[in-house]
Design a protein around this motif. Sequence first.
Motif, PDB file in Angstrom:
ATOM      1  N   UNK A  92       0.860  -1.187   0.000  1.00 39.07           N
ATOM      2  CA  UNK A  92       0.000   0.000   0.000  1.00 39.07           C
ATOM      3  C   UNK A  92       0.896   1.237   0.000  1.00 39.07           C
ATOM      4  N   UNK A  93       0.717   2.070  -1.008  1.00 39.89           N
ATOM      5  CA  UNK A  93       1.592   3.221  -1.211  1.00 39.89           C
ATOM      6  C   UNK A  93       0.799   4.517  -1.044  1.00 39.89           C
ATOM      7  N   UNK A  94       1.489   5.595  -0.738  1.00 39.18           N
ATOM      8  CA  UNK A  94       0.783   6.856  -0.501  1.00 39.18           C
ATOM      9  C   UNK A  94       1.658   8.045  -0.860  1.00 39.18           C
ATOM     10  N   UNK A  95       0.996   9.093  -1.308  1.00 41.18           N
ATOM     11  CA  UNK A  95       1.648  10.377  -1.521  1.00 41.18           C
ATOM     12  C   UNK A  95       0.623  11.441  -1.196  1.00 41.18           C
ATOM     13  N   UNK A  96       1.059  12.596  -0.741  1.00 36.76           N
ATOM     14  CA  UNK A  96       0.115  13.658  -0.400  1.00 36.76           C
ATOM     15  C   UNK A  96       0.315  14.853  -1.321  1.00 36.76           C
ATOM     16  N   UNK A  97      -0.746  15.640  -1.473  1.00 35.04           N
ATOM     17  CA  UNK A  97      -0.680  16.836  -2.319  1.00 35.04           C
ATOM     18  C   UNK A  97      -1.835  17.750  -1.941  1.00 35.04           C
ATOM     19  N   UNK A  98      -1.781  18.993  -2.432  1.00 35.33           N
ATOM     20  CA  UNK A  98      -2.855  19.951  -2.178  1.00 35.33           C
ATOM     21  C   UNK A  98      -3.849  19.908  -3.321  1.00 35.33           C
TER      22      UNK A  98
END
Length: 396
Positions: free
Chosen positions: A90-96
């Motif tokens: 399970x992978x994740x990245x954040x952004x606006x």
Amino acid sequence: MKRLLLICGAAALLCACQPKGFVLDGSIDNAEGAKVSLIDASTQQEVNNARIENGKFRMEGSVDAPGRYILQIDTNDPDTPSDKADAQKIFATDFYLENSKIAISADTRTLPTIYWQEGRVTEPALVTGSRQEELRRALDERRKEVNARLNGLYKRMSEEYYIPLEEGRAEEARKAGVEIVRAEQQAQDERTQIMIEFAREHPEAAVSFDEISYLMGGLTSLTAAEVDEYLAILAPAWEGTPQFEQLKGLAGMTKRLAVGEPYIDCEFYNLDGEKVKLSTVIPQGRYVMLEFWASWCGPCRGEIPHLKHIREVYPDFDIVSVSVDDKDADWKRALKEEKMDWVQLRDEGFTAGKAFSEYQVMGIPCCLVLDPQGRFYKVNMRGAYLDAFLQELYGR
């Protein structure tokens, strides 16, 4: 009348140009068939999802205001129960996210997993089309050097302080820890100043709002005047919004606990089971550490030998410990085992007591220092941070 029609026509055209929602187009390598979830970072709630087909996905929706969101990519078999899922898949990245047409591309071979993996080389997803994300990346670029310096100091703290301390080399650890703490505090101050300058330039940026909100959370090293100053930075762009009203409420609580404000005189239980006010046990005219802990908290118990050492080296420095144990018996058993010979009190329990509601203690151990006038003076005063403070205070 003609002028009025022209104005109304221009206004209508402007409204028509404003995006009514977002379109998020994704291109994700090495994740065919995976579920993609869009999660609101502030609530941790899923707000949208899709499946990756031919390396791509699309989501559409709208947000009331720009904010930080997490894109989570689950490459486990779709039939896998959530409690059996492999976190490394399970992978994740954040952004606006904002209401615009946004493109995001990434490769699961280099995206971070939801739980940190030592040695994994990662890089963030490439996001285009979000002005708010561009502003976040601009701030990140300004802080790149100081962030790298801080990461190096955190690594040194692990290697030169915590490891020697666990191996019984306390004096060596304390000497290194004090040096690292002083460098870290300077770097943290630089990092904060970079952020504040950025917020002055871009008060409309969601990242400016989030960073200042973070500074105001719970116990803080800010003064009440600084809290007002930072609110004033955001006000021109955010005044009147629900987010700013909520932040003003948070700021009000923060100012009660700000540096320079008098401590809150709560009632806690003493060893005889009687409720006593803090003012009956906190001496006047001396520096005092107010420490919140619990018998079940491993890091709290691990800090006790250090507090005993502090008592020996700095007899003029007082400690008042407040346990958040639910059970009186657990608290007293730990006191007997640890032989803590300074003032001991117990709260009603973690989230049910005054530590949580009045002092905003969200995690333990939580250690803060009061000045001789009984005002909040320092926060995060444990381990090497406490050593550095006391060496500076007493000159030894």
